[in-house]
Design an enzyme around this catalytic site. Structure first.
Site, mmCIF file in Angstrom:
data_model
loop_
_atom_site.group_PDB
_atom_site.id
_atom_site.type_symbol
_atom_site.label_atom_id
_atom_site.label_comp_id
_atom_site.label_asym_id
_atom_site.label_seq_id
_atom_site.Cartn_x
_atom_site.Cartn_y
_atom_site.Cartn_z
ATOM 1 N N LYS A 18 -18.123 26.292 39.573
ATOM 2 C CA LYS A 18 -19.119 24.807 41.001
ATOM 3 C C LYS A 18 -20.081 25.216 41.141
ATOM 4 C CE LYS A 18 -17.282 23.412 45.402
ATOM 5 N NZ LYS A 18 -16.521 24.306 46.791
ATOM 6 N N LYS A 33 -17.006 20.929 38.601
ATOM 7 C CA LYS A 33 -17.942 20.351 39.609
ATOM 8 C C LYS A 33 -19.626 20.310 40.002
ATOM 9 C CE LYS A 33 -17.068 19.825 45.173
ATOM 10 N NZ LYS A 33 -16.573 20.598 46.707
#
Length: 325
Positions: A196, A249
């Site tokens: 992330k 992400k």
């Protein structure tokens, strides 16, 4: 003209039927995970200003949204909570009567076959908007792990099928796995936000989840967008700690990372098509500058081609409708 020997690749593009016959990557509704924001405050659904077509739903209106998802054949959702109460430790994140827990019970009672994924983080629930415990302006790693584990257990107790921790604290998968196992949830998988990045593409989500940090940023715990090897180390750590799925992400700017992880690890891989990616396309489509359907399908296909097994996207309902045409 002298005959030249060359490959005629266009033979396999000559008709729509032939192109479909040799297509290497295909999107299916089974690939989709649809995010839903559930709020405690208010009695009417509220459109997110920076995300046209995306709403926060009060719990007594979420059934209609979930019914549509099920009718479209989308097999899974991920829940994000927007609570009334926020405090320094995010206690409403692990309250058995918290908004995510209540919504999970309600949805599973109505649609037991639907896979409900619970986003496991503290940022929506803390008064400072960070994903962990704060002391003297520092985000503390280890004390945050206990709260994340408590949150995961409370979500599993409410009926969540999968726990998806998104906080990027070191050791968060290990702590949550231990917490789930000790609470009797050995069979509940963890869909880890393994990679992330501290991305500029998250802005609209923070409108939707009311999760903007009140000071500083998240660069001490989310990843530097310039780094590749670090992503591989992060994913490896999560696998060793017990992750069952890996999320990358954002997705669109990190297709190289998706491909590398898929080549290295035989684990289900999830691409998160994040809010900023959604809003850019929606905004351009509203202006008439692009063909929304064509752009969305091309973009999501690129994520699957890069290695994603599943795609978490705000376009899930639209894509399901297009695929069902």
């Amino acid at each position: 003209m002298t005959e030249v020997n060359f490959q005629r690749h266009r033979r396999l593009r000559r008709t729509a039927g032939i192109r479909q016959m040799v297509r290497e990557t295909t999107l299916h509704t089974d690939d989709l995970i649809y995010p839903i924001f559930v709020k405690e405050q208010g009695t009417d659904k509220t459109e997110v200003p920076s995300m046209p077509g995306v709403y926060q739903f009060p719990i007594d209106q979420v059934n209609e949204e979930v019914d549509e998802v099920v009718n479209l054949g989308i097999p899974s959702i991920i829940l994000f909570g927007v609570p009334n109460h926020k405090d320094h430790e995010g206690t409403s994140a692990f309250d058995e009567k918290g908004i995510v827990q209540r919504a999970t019970r309600q949805i599973k009672d109505r649609h037991p076959e639907l896979t409900v994924i619970a986003d496991t983080c503290l940022c929506q629930f803390t008064d400072h908007g960070h994903c962990g415990v704060i002391e003297d302006g520092e985000i503390l790693n280890d004390p945050s792990l206990d709260l994340l584990a408590k949150t995961a257990v409370s979500q599993a107790q409410a009926g969540a099928d999968i726990i998806a921790p998104s906080n990027m604290m070191d050791g968060f998968v290990a702590a949550i796995r231990q917490g789930l196992d000790e609470a009797g949830f050995k069979n509940i998988p963890i869909m880890s936000y393994a990679v992330k990045y501290a991305s500029a593409f998250y802005g609209p989500f923070r409108d939707a989840a009311h999760s903007s940090p009140s000071f500083g940023d998240r660069k001490t715990y989310q990843m530097d967008p310039a780094n590749r090897s670090e992503a591989l180390r992060e994913a490896q750590s999560d696998i060793e700690e017990g992750a069952d799925f890996l999320i990358v992400k954002p997705a669109l700017s990190y297709l190289d990372i998706l491909r590398e992880l898929k080549d290295r690890h035989p684990y289900p891989l999830v691409a998160y098509n994040v809010s900023g990616e959604y809003s850019m396309i929606k905004g351009a489509a509203i202006q008439g500058w692009i063909d929304e359907q064509a752009v969305v399908m091309e973009k999501l296909t690129s994520m699957k081609r890069a290695g994603a097994d599943l795609i978490l996207t705000y376009f899930a309902k639209d894509v399901a409708k297009w695929l069902n045409q």
